[in-house]
Design a protein around this motif. Structure first.
Motif, PDB file in Angstrom:
ATOM      1  N   ILE A 450      18.669  35.267  45.036  1.00 49.59           N
ATOM      2  CA  ILE A 450      19.783  35.381  43.767  1.00 49.59           C
ATOM      3  C   ILE A 450      21.198  35.383  44.613  1.00 49.59           C
ATOM      4  N   ARG A 451      21.958  35.160  43.926  1.00 48.66           N
ATOM      5  CA  ARG A 451      23.340  35.108  43.992  1.00 48.66           C
ATOM      6  C   ARG A 451      24.576  35.281  43.353  1.00 48.66           C
ATOM      7  N   ASP A 452      25.164  36.291  43.573  1.00 49.04           N
ATOM      8  CA  ASP A 452      26.025  36.833  43.184  1.00 49.04           C
ATOM      9  C   ASP A 452      27.319  36.340  42.753  1.00 49.04           C
ATOM     10  N   LEU A 453      27.395  36.121  41.580  1.00 51.36           N
ATOM     11  CA  LEU A 453      28.646  35.189  40.711  1.00 51.36           C
ATOM     12  C   LEU A 453      29.649  36.103  40.724  1.00 51.36           C
ATOM     13  N   LEU A 454      29.900  37.592  41.480  1.00 50.65           N
ATOM     14  CA  LEU A 454      31.039  37.610  40.573  1.00 50.65           C
ATOM     15  C   LEU A 454      31.652  38.099  42.291  1.00 50.65           C
ATOM     16  N   VAL A 455      31.483  37.362  43.404  1.00 49.13           N
ATOM     17  CA  VAL A 455      31.944  37.343  44.483  1.00 49.13           C
ATOM     18  C   VAL A 455      33.101  36.820  44.361  1.00 49.13           C
ATOM     19  N   ARG A 456      34.409  37.338  45.540  1.00 51.27           N
ATOM     20  CA  ARG A 456      35.174  36.524  45.718  1.00 51.27           C
ATOM     21  C   ARG A 456      35.588  35.496  46.105  1.00 51.27           C
ATOM     22  N   VAL A 457      34.950  35.329  47.566  1.00 52.01           N
ATOM     23  CA  VAL A 457      34.234  34.238  48.519  1.00 52.01           C
ATOM     24  C   VAL A 457      34.765  33.100  48.041  1.00 52.01           C
ATOM     25  N   GLY A 458      35.079  31.954  47.604  1.00 52.01           N
ATOM     26  CA  GLY A 458      34.460  30.750  46.856  1.00 52.01           C
ATOM     27  C   GLY A 458      33.595  29.994  47.638  1.00 52.01           C
ATOM     28  N   VAL A 488      31.063  46.154  38.945  1.00 54.50           N
ATOM     29  CA  VAL A 488      32.627  46.077  38.439  1.00 54.50           C
ATOM     30  C   VAL A 488      33.088  47.466  37.516  1.00 54.50           C
ATOM     31  N   PRO A 489      33.830  48.076  37.354  1.00 54.93           N
ATOM     32  CA  PRO A 489      33.526  49.373  36.451  1.00 54.93           C
ATOM     33  C   PRO A 489      34.329  48.975  35.564  1.00 54.93           C
ATOM     34  N   VAL A 490      34.440  48.038  33.794  1.00 54.21           N
ATOM     35  CA  VAL A 490      35.354  48.051  33.227  1.00 54.21           C
ATOM     36  C   VAL A 490      35.155  48.774  32.206  1.00 54.21           C
ATOM     37  N   SER A 491      36.316  49.112  31.152  1.00 49.79           N
ATOM     38  CA  SER A 491      36.835  48.730  29.967  1.00 49.79           C
ATOM     39  C   SER A 491      37.852  48.605  28.996  1.00 49.79           C
ATOM     40  N   CYS A 492      37.209  47.358  29.474  1.00 44.70           N
ATOM     41  CA  CYS A 492      38.415  46.720  28.348  1.00 44.70           C
ATOM     42  C   CYS A 492      38.126  45.188  28.753  1.00 44.70           C
ATOM     43  N   GLU A 493      38.081  44.276  27.724  1.00 40.91           N
ATOM     44  CA  GLU A 493      37.891  42.710  27.123  1.00 40.91           C
ATOM     45  C   GLU A 493      38.633  42.338  28.215  1.00 40.91           C
ATOM     46  N   GLU A 495      39.590  42.372  31.163  1.00 41.29           N
ATOM     47  CA  GLU A 495      38.500  42.756  32.611  1.00 41.29           C
ATOM     48  C   GLU A 495      37.371  41.995  32.779  1.00 41.29           C
ATOM     49  N   VAL A 496      36.254  42.173  31.523  1.00 42.66           N
ATOM     50  CA  VAL A 496      35.526  41.508  31.358  1.00 42.66           C
ATOM     51  C   VAL A 496      36.325  39.525  31.371  1.00 42.66           C
ATOM     52  N   GLU A 497      36.717  39.741  30.398  1.00 37.28           N
ATOM     53  CA  GLU A 497      37.567  37.954  30.366  1.00 37.28           C
ATOM     54  C   GLU A 497      37.750  38.034  31.323  1.00 37.28           C
ATOM     55  N   SER A 498      38.171  38.405  32.609  1.00 38.36           N
ATOM     56  CA  SER A 498      38.414  37.875  34.204  1.00 38.36           C
ATOM     57  C   SER A 498      37.147  37.713  34.979  1.00 38.36           C
ATOM     58  N   LEU A 499      35.830  38.531  34.731  1.00 39.62           N
ATOM     59  CA  LEU A 499      34.815  38.531  35.381  1.00 39.62           C
ATOM     60  C   LEU A 499      34.182  37.492  34.690  1.00 39.62           C
ATOM     61  N   LEU A 500      34.516  36.878  33.611  1.00 40.63           N
ATOM     62  CA  LEU A 500      33.757  35.611  33.370  1.00 40.63           C
ATOM     63  C   LEU A 500      34.416  34.208  34.281  1.00 40.63           C
TER      64      LEU A 500
END
Ligand code: ADP
Ligand code: MG
Length: 656
Positions: A450-458, A488-493, A495-500
Motif C-alpha cells: 500500500i502506498r499513500d497517494l496524498l503524501v506530500r513528498v513527491g 484529510v477532512p474536506v468540506s468543499c469540492e 479541497e477534494v479537487e486539490s487532493l485528486l
C-alpha cells in the motif's frame, strides 16, 4: 494716543508755540506813544512785534517805571525781569544807530543849524562865524557826551541780552527737539492709525461676513423650523402607523407561534418522511440488487483502427430503445488463418451478456453519474458504498472514475461528481437538522503493497514515516485504517479537487520510476462520512469507496524469463490474485458463506467493511471497442457476468 494728546495740551501755550516757530523771543517796550521803544533782540520779527504790542493789557507788565513793557506770557525765565533798564535813548544793537527817545537831551543848537546860521553870515563876519563854530562845537560836544553815555548804557545792556539770547536759544533747541520728537511720535501715531484703519476695515469685513452668515443661519433656521413642522406631522402619521403595526405585530406573533407549532409538527413529519425515503431508497437498492454491474464500452479513439461493425452489439431491451440498454453481444470474428492452413474457417461466435445497465460508447459522464447518484446518496444515509472500475488497461477505468484529461467539467469522472453531489445533499439536509463531516484518503495497492497517494513528498515509494499497513482504527473499533496514510477532512469540492490533483502527481512520478505501474495497481479513494441529527439524537457513519482497479489483462504468453519480464509476471500474478479474490469475496458474500476470504488480498481486506452487511456495491466493467482487445474484453465480461449473476441470483433469492 494719550501721549499725543498730552503733548498737544503742552503745546497750547501760544508764546511757546510762537517761539518754536520763529526761533526768537520778543520783548515789548511801553505801549504809550511818547515813551514807547522797541528793543530788537536776536532777530525778532517785525510783524510778531506788532502782534505783541497789540496784546491785551493784563499780559503786559511795567518795568521799573521806565514805561517799557514786556508781555508776561513771554517772560518764561526770570532773566527778563533782571534786564537792565533802558535809558532815554536806545540804540539798535546791530546797527548802533541811535533810536529816538523822549528823554534824550537835545543840544541847544545843533551843529548843522549852527553851520546853517554861519552860512548865512557874510564872509567878512569871521567873528560871527567863529562864534557859530564855537556854538556848533559845544553842541557837538554835548551830543558826543550823550552818545557816549548812551553807548555805555547799551553796552551794559548787551551782556544780559546776550545771556537772555543764549537761554532762549537753548530753550529753542529743546523745543525743536521736542517738536522733532512730537513729529516722530505723530508719524508713529499716524502709522498706528493706518494700522488701526486697516484693522477697522478688516473688522468691518468680518462683521459683514458675520452678518451675511447670520442671515444665512436665520434662513436655515427658518428652513429647519419648516422641516421640524413637517417632521412633526410625519412623526404623528408614523406614530399612528406604528400603533397599527404594533397591533399587527401582536397578531403576527400569535400567528408565528401557531406557525412555529405547525413547523415543529411538519419538521417532525419531514423527518419521518426523510427516514421513509431512506428506507424506500434502501429497498429500491436492494430490489436492484446490493451488488450491481454496469458495463461501459469506451469509444474508438482517434488513430485507433476501426473495429468490425458487429464486434460489439447492443440489442434493445424488452421495452425497446427508449429503455436504457442492459444487453451486450460480443462476436468473435472468423479466424482467417483456418483457410490458409486448409481448414474450414471458423464461424463467428456470439457471446451475449446482460447487466444492470450497459453504457454505449457515446455515453456521457453525466449520464453515467445519474445512474450512480442514488447509490452514492446511500452513503449519506449510513450505507457503506463501494464502486469498482474493472477492465483491461486502456478500457476507460480511470476515465470513468476520475475523468478525462484537461480538467474539462464535461469529462469529470465519478469521484469529483460524487463528492459534489454528497456536499450538496448534505447542505440541503442541514435544514432538516443533519450535520455532516467528510474525511478523505487515497491509497494505491501495487504488488500487495500500500502506498499513500496524498503524501506530500513527491516520488516516495513508501508512505511518509513508515510502511502503510491496514490496522483497526482503535481498540474495540471495527473500522480499518491504513497506517501512515493521510486522512484529510474536506468540506468543499475544491479541497477534494486539490487532493485528486496531488494523487495524480504522485502517480505520475511513480509511473516514470516504476514502469507505468499505475495501470498495474489498484487505487482506492475513500470518503468517510459522518452524519449527526442533534434533534433526534441520531448518528450515522459510512464509507464511500471509489476503486480504480488494476488492468485485468492476463499473463502475456510472450513474456520471457528475463528480470524485467519476471517483474511483470509478478505484477500480473498479484493483480490476478487480488482480482480473483475480489470475485471470490463477492460470491461468498452473495452466497452468504460463513467464511469470506477478505484477507486473501490487501484490497478485499481494506474494503471488507464496505462489502459486507448492508453495504452496496457497484461494478463498472469497462470494455475496449477494439478488435485486438476482443479476448480481454470477453474475459472481463465473463468475470463481470459472474458477479452479476451471483448478485442477481442472490437478489432474487432474497425476494423470494
Ligand atoms: P484505463 O484506466 O482503463 O487504463 P483510461 O481511462 O486511461 O483507461 O482510458 C484510456 C484512454 O481512453 C484514455 O485516453 C481515455 O481518455 C480514453 N477514454 C476512455 N474512456 C473514454 C470515453 N468513455 N470517452 C472518451 N474517451 C475515453
Ligand atoms: Mg487507469
Amino acid at each position: 494716543m494719550q501721549r499725543l494728546t498730552r503733548r498737544r495740551r503742552e503745546l497750547q501755550w501760544p508764546q511757546k508755540l510762537s517761539l518754536m516757530e520763529k526761533g526768537s523771543l520778543e520783548l515789548k517796550m511801553p505801549s504809550d506813544k511818547a515813551s514807547s521803544s522797541r528793543l530788537p533782540v536776536l532777530g525778532l520779527g517785525r510783524k510778531r512785534r506788532l502782534d505783541k504790542e497789540n496784546a491785551p493789557e493784563p499780559e503786559k507788565k511795567r518795568i521799573r517805571g521806565t514805561g517799557t513793557t514786556i508781555p508776561m506770557s513771554c517772560l518764561k525765565v526770570p532773566t527778563v525781569a533782571t534786564m537792565p533798564r533802558a535809558k532815554k535813548q536806545v540804540t539798535d544793537v546791530k546797527s548802533r544807530k541811535p533810536i529816538s527817545t523822549n528823554s534824550a537831551p537835545k543840544p541847544a543848537v545843533s551843529p548843522a543849524k549852527a553851520r546853517k546860521g554861519a552860512n548865512k553870515r557874510p564872509a567878512w563876519d569871521v567873528k560871527g562865524q567863529l562864534c557859530d563854530l564855537r556854538k556848533e562845537f559845544s553842541a557837538c560836544q554835548v551830543q558826543a557826551e550823550v552818545l557816549t553815555r548812551e553807548n555805555q548804557e547799551l553796552r551794559s545792556q548787551l551782556g544780559p541780552a546776550e545771556q537772555q539770547a543764549r537761554i532762549l536759544e537753548a530753550e529753542n533747541k529743546s523745543l525743536i527737539r521736542e517738536l522733532t520728537e512730537a513729529r516722530a511720535q505723530t508719524k508713529e501715531d499716524q502709522l498706528e492709525l493706518v494700522k488701526l484703519h486697516a484693522r477697522v476695515q478688516e473688522l468691518e469685513e468680518f462683521l459683514h461676513t458675520q452678518e451675511s452668515l447670520i442671515q444665512s443661519m436665520q434662513e436655515k433656521q427658518l428652513q429647519l423650523q419648516e422641516d421640524r413642522r413637517d417632521l412633526a406631522s410625519r412623526l404623528e402619521t408614523q406614530e399612528k402607523q406604528l400603533q397599527e403595526s404594533v397591533a399587527a405585530l401582536a397578531k403576527s406573533q400569535a400567528e408565528i407561534t401557531a406557525q412555529a407549532a405547525l413547523l415543529a409538527e411538519r419538521t417532525e413529519h419531514l423527518y419521518c418522511l426523510e427516514m421513509e425515503r431512506r428506507h424506500l431508497l434502501n429497498q429500491l437498492q436492494e430490489l436492484k440488487g446490493n451488488i450491481r454491474v454496469f458495463c461501459r464500452v469506451r469509444p474508438v479513439l482517434p488513430g485507433e483502427p476501426a473495429p468490425p461493425p458487429d464486434l460489439i452489439l447492443f440489442p434493445p431491451g424488452p421495452h425497446g430503445a427508449s429503455e436504457p440498454s442492459t444487453q451486450l453481444s460480443l462476436t468473435r470474428p472468423s479466424d482467417d488463418r483456418c483457410s490458409i492452413i486448409g481448414k474450414l474457417p471458423s464461424s463467428p461466435v456470439r457471446y451475449d451478456f446482460s447487466f444492470d445497465q450497459v453504457f454505449l460508447p457515446g455515453s456521457k459522464q453525466n449520464e453515467v453519474f445519474e445512474e450512480v447518484s442514488l447509490l452514492v446518496q446511500s452513503a449519506l444515509d449510513g450505507y457503506p458504498v463501494c464502486i469498482f472500475a474493472y477492465g483491461q488497461t486502456g478500457s476507460g477505468k480511470t476515465f470513468t472514475m476520475e475523468g478525462g484529461p484537461g480538467g474539462d467539467p464535461q469529462v469529470e469522472g465519478l469521484i469529483p461528481r460524487a463528492v459534489r453531489h454528497l456536499f450538496s445533499i448534505a447542505k440541503k439536509l442541514e435544514a432538516q437538522g443533519w450535520s455532516y463531516t467528510f474525511v478523505a484518503s487515497y491509497v494505491e495497492i501495487y504488488n500487495e503493497t500500500i502506498r499513500d497517494l496524498l503524501v506530500r513528498v513527491g516520488g516516495a515509494q513508501k508512505c511518509q514515516g513508515g510502511e502503510c499497513e491496514i490496522r483497526l482504527a482503535g481498540p474495540g473499533s471495527k473500522d480499518l485504517i491504513v497506517t501512515n496514510a493521510q486522512y484529510v477532512p474536506v468540506s468543499c469540492e475544491e479541497e477534494v479537487e486539490s487532493l485528486l490533483h496531488l494523487a495524480r502527481q504522485n502517480r505520475a512520478v511513480a509511473r516514470t520510476t516504476q514502469n507505468e505501474h499505475s495501470s498495474r495497481s489498484h487505487s482506492v479513494f475513500q470518503l468517510q462520512i459522518s452524519g449527526k441529527h442533534v434533534g433526534q439524537n441520531l448518528h450515522c457513519t459510512a464509507p464511500l469507496n471509489l476503486v480504480d482497479l488494476a488492468g485485468s489483462e492476463r499473463l502475456d504468453p510472450r513474456l520471457s524469463t528475463g528480470p524485467a519480464d519476471r517483474e511483470r509476471l509478478k505484477e500480473t500474478q498479484a493483480i490476478n490474485s487480488s482480482l480473483s479474490t475480489l470475485g471470490l469475496v463477492i460470491m461468498a458474500l452473495s452466497n452468504k458463506e460463513a467464511h469470506v476470504p477478505y484477507r486473501n488480498s490487501k484490497l478485499t481486506y481494506l474494503l471488507q467493511n464496505s462489502l459486507r452487511g448492508n453495504a452496496k456495491m457497484l461494478m463498472f466493467v469497462n470494455i475496449s471497442p477494439l478488435e485486438e482487445n476482443f479476448s480481454e474484453s470477453l474475459n472481463s465480461l465473463r468475470f463481470a457476468s459472474k458477479v452479476n449473476q451471483c448478485v442477481i441470483g442472490t437478489a432474487r433469492a432474497n425476494k423470494k
